[in-house]
Write a protein that holds these residues in place. Sequence first.
Motif, PDB file in Angstrom:
ATOM      1  N   VAL A  31      71.239  57.933 102.162  1.00 24.64           N
ATOM      2  CA  VAL A  31      72.511  57.237 102.403  1.00 24.64           C
ATOM      3  C   VAL A  31      73.649  57.799 101.554  1.00 24.64           C
ATOM      4  O   VAL A  31      74.808  57.497 101.799  1.00 24.64           O
ATOM      5  CB  VAL A  31      72.364  55.719 102.164  1.00 24.64           C
ATOM      6  CG1 VAL A  31      71.389  55.124 103.159  1.00 24.64           C
ATOM      7  CG2 VAL A  31      71.928  55.418 100.744  1.00 24.64           C
ATOM      8  N   GLN A  32      73.328  58.589 100.529  1.00 25.76           N
ATOM      9  CA  GLN A  32      74.369  59.257  99.746  1.00 25.76           C
ATOM     10  C   GLN A  32      74.054  60.750  99.736  1.00 25.76           C
ATOM     11  O   GLN A  32      73.460  61.260  98.783  1.00 25.76           O
ATOM     12  CB  GLN A  32      74.422  58.708  98.318  1.00 25.76           C
ATOM     13  CG  GLN A  32      74.841  57.252  98.231  1.00 25.76           C
ATOM     14  CD  GLN A  32      75.081  56.819  96.797  1.00 25.76           C
ATOM     15  OE1 GLN A  32      75.677  57.553  96.000  1.00 25.76           O
ATOM     16  NE2 GLN A  32      74.616  55.630  96.447  1.00 25.76           N
TER      17      GLN A  32
ATOM     18  N   HIS B  45      73.158  63.461  96.808  1.00 25.36           N
ATOM     19  CA  HIS B  45      72.827  62.758  95.578  1.00 25.36           C
ATOM     20  C   HIS B  45      71.314  62.549  95.498  1.00 25.36           C
ATOM     21  O   HIS B  45      70.633  62.491  96.520  1.00 25.36           O
ATOM     22  CB  HIS B  45      73.544  61.407  95.511  1.00 25.36           C
ATOM     23  CG  HIS B  45      75.024  61.522  95.327  1.00 25.36           C
ATOM     24  ND1 HIS B  45      75.874  61.988  96.330  1.00 25.36           N
ATOM     25  CD2 HIS B  45      75.815  61.245  94.263  1.00 25.36           C
ATOM     26  CE1 HIS B  45      77.119  61.984  95.885  1.00 25.36           C
ATOM     27  NE2 HIS B  45      77.108  61.547  94.627  1.00 25.36           N
TER      28      HIS B  45
ATOM     29  N   SER C  48      68.717  61.236  98.222  1.00 24.60           N
ATOM     30  CA  SER C  48      69.180  59.991  98.843  1.00 24.60           C
ATOM     31  C   SER C  48      69.648  60.268 100.268  1.00 24.60           C
ATOM     32  O   SER C  48      70.496  61.135 100.487  1.00 24.60           O
ATOM     33  CB  SER C  48      70.324  59.395  98.023  1.00 24.60           C
ATOM     34  OG  SER C  48      70.945  58.335  98.718  1.00 24.60           O
TER      35      SER C  48
END
Length: 413
Positions: A10-11, A14, A8
């Motif tokens: 944006v994370q 993760h 991910s």
Amino acid sequence: ARDYLVPSRVQPGHFYALPQSPQLYKQILMLSGFDRYFQIARCYRDEDLRADRQPEFTQVDEEMSFVSEDDIMTLNEGLIKRLWKEMLDVDVQTPFVRMPWDEAMGRFGSDKPDTRFGLEIQDVTEVFKGTEFKPFAAVLEAGGSIRAINAKGLADKLTRKNIDKLGDIAKTYGAKGLAYSRLTAEGTTSSFEKFLSDAEKSALYAALNAETGDVLLLVSDNDWVKACTALGQVRLDIARKHGLIDPDKFNFLWVVDFPLFEYSEQENRWMAMHHPFTLPKAEDLDKVESDPGACHAVAYDIVLNGVEMGGGSMRINDPALQDRMFHALGFTEEKARESFGFLMDAYKFGAPPHGGMAYGLDRMVMLMLKKDSIRDVIAFPKVQNAGEPMSGAPDVVDEKQLSDLSIALTLKD
């Protein structure tokens, strides 16, 4: 199979896991009040390729509430009957044969048996009770069994060289060896008969309906499943090489009553043969934790010509039983909640009896068209190393792409 992981952006740190199946989502839908579900889903499994397997495939998924396994099997028999008639103008006879897993393994050495030809496996253990032939005696003393097939009328085709190759196949699938007897007009050649009594030889011939022109092939093992699996592969090789299979037949059947668990020597624990949400058979509920190896599942595979075309099960709908399943599989309460907390919470609101199944659409088309490889029915299929030759995927990426995803690589030697 392993998950394909996608980082991910944006994370950072993760990952998404590409879906191997919509299993949990469709069960949650049943718990939330939907009583019918149907989806054509794209799925991904990081596993070794085979003739009928690709890492990326299309799955036809069904789930239903307030049904029994009989309802699901009857519905799908109707679906198959219609598909084969409308697309191939083939009349499929229903209902399909239902064969317990134990019978499929015992007769054909496979949980996806090809029933278009004979060469069935037979249990000849009783023939050798009290034998002085040491390899067989040792197996029987350990509680094992001796299985055999009669390659009827193939003595002129199965030479010693051919039999040695069949022995290599048996060893590949776990057998210690393949005992044989060739019964020809010139006499009998055998790897073991000289060690048998006349009574044992007579009993063996009678059990296998042996006569001149036949070849008897035997495997002994402490584990009857291993013995049957090895002979099952020998059986298939003989049939393919000697024209015993009718390519125009469509032999459907259900394999039912699978073991609920299988033991993993690598993991040193019991694992779910299908998945942890499969309902145990009612008569086995009290053995889930005390005797996992004796438990059977309310599970069913639809098999066509020796290929699993689809499969499914009834699902656990009792949260206490689901907790017991997790415990039997070695999950701590914390690990179960970490992995499946959303499902465990959903159960608290009440769960209807529900079950379903899924087909591999690509595999179904392969079987309909009588192709030997799933790659023949997929545009831009992956090859043996899971690569896609046209685009060159998978490929390396530049440092900026990795940086955007907060990823640093440490490659193994």
